[in-house]
Design a protein around this motif. Structure first.
Motif, short mmCIF file in Angstrom:
data_model
loop_
_atom_site.label_atom_id
_atom_site.label_comp_id
_atom_site.label_asym_id
_atom_site.label_seq_id
_atom_site.Cartn_x
_atom_site.Cartn_y
_atom_site.Cartn_z
N GLY A 149 1.06 -1.15 -0.32
CA GLY A 149 0.21 -0.12 -0.22
C GLY A 149 0.66 0.98 -0.17
N SER A 150 1.62 1.39 0.98
CA SER A 150 2.49 2.23 0.81
C SER A 150 3.45 2.48 -0.78
CB SER A 150 4.07 2.24 1.88
OG SER A 150 4.74 1.40 1.71
N VAL A 151 3.80 1.65 -1.54
CA VAL A 151 4.41 2.04 -2.80
C VAL A 151 3.51 2.52 -3.72
CG1 VAL A 151 5.33 1.02 -5.08
CG2 VAL A 151 5.98 0.65 -1.81
N ALA A 152 1.87 2.34 -3.40
CA ALA A 152 0.58 2.20 -4.11
C ALA A 152 0.73 3.80 -4.32
CB ALA A 152 -0.55 0.96 -4.05
N GLU A 153 1.01 4.51 -2.86
CA GLU A 153 0.48 5.85 -2.45
C GLU A 153 1.61 6.65 -3.23
OE1 GLU A 153 0.60 5.91 2.02
OE2 GLU A 153 -1.14 4.35 2.10
N ASN A 154 3.01 6.59 -3.23
CA ASN A 154 3.81 7.32 -3.79
C ASN A 154 3.10 7.06 -5.80
OD1 ASN A 154 5.27 7.22 -1.41
ND2 ASN A 154 6.63 6.10 -1.77
#
Length: 72
Positions: free
Chosen positions: A42-47
């Motif tokens: 999810g954190s990479v998706a947010e970026n």
């Protein structure tokens, strides 16, 4: 006064191609973002979503510039 219409057309055409590339990149990032979200990153998706927002904002500005060039 010199006529810049040919230069404006060429510039608008080049910007249009860049805009099409930008849309393609955004679509690819969107697909990767969906995959990342489904696979627990999810954190990479947010970026990636933040990058898409930048592309969208720039696409709007490019579209406006193209329109102005084509009107001159």
């Amino acid at each position: 006064m010199p006529n810049y219409s040919n230069a404006n057309i060429a510039t608008a055409d080049a910007l249009t191609l860049l805009l099409h590339n930008q849309h393609a990149i955004a679509a690819a990032i969107e697909e990767v973002t969906k995959w990342l979200s489904k696979n627990g990153v999810g954190s990479v998706a947010e970026n990636a979503l933040a990058a898409m927002e930048t592309l969208d904002g720039n696409a709007k500005n490019l579209s406006e510039a193209i329109t102005r060039l084509r009107q001159i």
